[in-house]
Design a protein around this motif. Structure first.
Motif, PDB file in Angstrom:
ATOM      1  N   ASP A 187       0.831  -1.201   0.000  1.00 22.37           N
ATOM      2  CA  ASP A 187       0.000   0.000   0.000  1.00 22.37           C
ATOM      3  C   ASP A 187       0.870   1.258   0.000  1.00 22.37           C
ATOM      4  OD1 ASP A 187       0.659   0.856   2.654  1.00 22.37           O
ATOM      5  OD2 ASP A 187      -0.865  -0.462   3.494  1.00 22.37           O
ATOM      6  N   GLY A 188       0.214   2.406  -0.208  1.00 20.65           N
ATOM      7  CA  GLY A 188       0.945   3.649  -0.362  1.00 20.65           C
ATOM      8  C   GLY A 188       1.754   4.051   0.852  1.00 20.65           C
ATOM      9  N   MET A 189       1.235   3.801   2.045  1.00 17.91           N
ATOM     10  CA  MET A 189       1.974   4.142   3.268  1.00 17.91           C
ATOM     11  C   MET A 189       3.265   3.337   3.357  1.00 17.91           C
ATOM     12  SD  MET A 189       0.209   6.500   4.760  1.00 17.91           S
ATOM     13  CE  MET A 189      -1.468   7.128   4.915  1.00 17.91           C
ATOM     14  N   GLN A 190       3.157   2.034   3.103  1.00 18.69           N
ATOM     15  CA  GLN A 190       4.341   1.180   3.141  1.00 18.69           C
ATOM     16  C   GLN A 190       5.345   1.593   2.070  1.00 18.69           C
ATOM     17  OE1 GLN A 190       2.131  -2.556   2.647  1.00 18.69           O
ATOM     18  NE2 GLN A 190       2.843  -3.217   4.649  1.00 18.69           N
TER      19      GLN A 190
ATOM     20  N   ARG B 142       9.330   2.928   2.342  1.00 18.35           N
ATOM     21  CA  ARG B 142      10.436   2.278   1.632  1.00 18.35           C
ATOM     22  C   ARG B 142      11.176   3.262   0.738  1.00 18.35           C
ATOM     23  NH1 ARG B 142       8.491  -3.874   0.014  1.00 18.35           N
ATOM     24  NH2 ARG B 142       7.377  -4.338   1.965  1.00 18.35           N
ATOM     25  N   ILE B 143      10.425   4.156   0.105  1.00 19.99           N
ATOM     26  CA  ILE B 143      11.055   5.174  -0.739  1.00 19.99           C
ATOM     27  C   ILE B 143      11.952   6.065   0.111  1.00 19.99           C
ATOM     28  CG2 ILE B 143      10.616   7.235  -2.137  1.00 19.99           C
ATOM     29  CD1 ILE B 143       8.064   5.859  -3.154  1.00 19.99           C
ATOM     30  N   CYS B 144      11.455   6.499   1.264  1.00 21.10           N
ATOM     31  CA  CYS B 144      12.232   7.390   2.128  1.00 21.10           C
ATOM     32  C   CYS B 144      13.467   6.702   2.704  1.00 21.10           C
ATOM     33  CB  CYS B 144      11.356   7.912   3.271  1.00 21.10           C
ATOM     34  SG  CYS B 144      10.103   9.080   2.709  1.00 21.10           S
ATOM     35  N   GLN B 145      13.384   5.406   2.920  1.00 21.09           N
ATOM     36  CA  GLN B 145      14.529   4.668   3.446  1.00 21.09           C
ATOM     37  C   GLN B 145      15.639   4.509   2.416  1.00 21.09           C
ATOM     38  OE1 GLN B 145      12.776   0.994   4.744  1.00 21.09           O
ATOM     39  NE2 GLN B 145      11.958   1.840   6.643  1.00 21.09           N
TER      40      GLN B 145
END
Length: 221
Positions: free
Chosen positions: A59-62, A66-69
């Motif tokens: 989902d978008g939150m997950q 992951r993108i920010c990490q």
């Protein structure tokens, strides 16, 4: 040409965004689930992600987390979830902006242009800078409230260490953390927003899910 990745399982919205954004001169690619969106990012660098929340697989939150990490890519969340809790969750996950559907295209374009200007300035600073100023010196120039300044200072003193929400709340806000208290999360979101507005990467404050927050003086590239 700036590159934008649209991650949304609504084909109609994807086609609309692609047509509008390409008309504005952007290079646009669309994927329809979190898994394919992440796979595309691993192969192709982009300047901005337009991200739906309700996605299959991841989902978008997950996906935002992951993108920010792994990347320094700005995110605008587009979602039908317009309540305050969802907004806070989106910002907490790493979104730069959170827009509820149905959104106004002119407003979206303004937000995109503002982010693209910031991305351009960051790239220019990176290429022209010959002597780096310590990140802590740059942070002191950001116009923070007293509470925000105290929170950031506490995290900076614990550089590289994960500080639990309970410890941070007790040490700086001087009260115990309750299950439904989002005050600390809002302060951290505001600090991140002001860090980004000053031209610094938001990844200096890392969210460690289920544990707390960590300040990183040096972030990965």
């Amino acid at each position: 040409m700036s590159k934008i990745l649209v991650v949304d399982d609504d084909i109609v919205i994807c086609e609309l965004l692609k047509e509008v954004l390409e008309g504005e001169g952007y290079d646009v690619h669309c994927t329809h689930c979190g898994k394919t969106g992440l796979a595309y990012l691993e192969k192709q660098p982009v300047d901005l992600v337009l991200l739906d929340v309700m996605l299959p697989n991841i989902d978008g939150m997950q996906l935002a987390r992951r993108i920010c990490q792994r990347f320094a890519t700005p995110i605008i969340m587009l979602t039908a979830l317009a309540d305050e809790a969802s907004l806070l969750d989106g910002l907490q996950a790493g979104a730069d902006h959170y827009m509820s559907k149905p959104f106004k295209v002119p407003e979206l374009l303004v937000r995109i242009k503002a982010i693209m200007r910031r991305v351009g300035l960051e790239k220019q600073r990176g290429s022209n800078c010959t002597a780096e100023v310590k990140i802590t010196q740059q942070l002191r120039r950001i116009p923070l409230t007293e509470t925000e300044s105290d929170l950031l200072e506490y995290l900076v003193r614990h550089n590289g260490i994960v500080v639990s929400k309970a410890d941070l709340q007790k040490a700086v806000l001087k009260k115990e953390l309750s299950p439904f208290d989002r005050n600390l999360d809002m302060h951290i979101s505001n600090i991140r927003r002001k860090i980004v507005q000053s031209g610094l990467p938001k990844q200096h404050i890392k969210t460690v899910r289920g544990k707390g927050y960590s300040f990183l003086e040096v972030i990965g590239t």
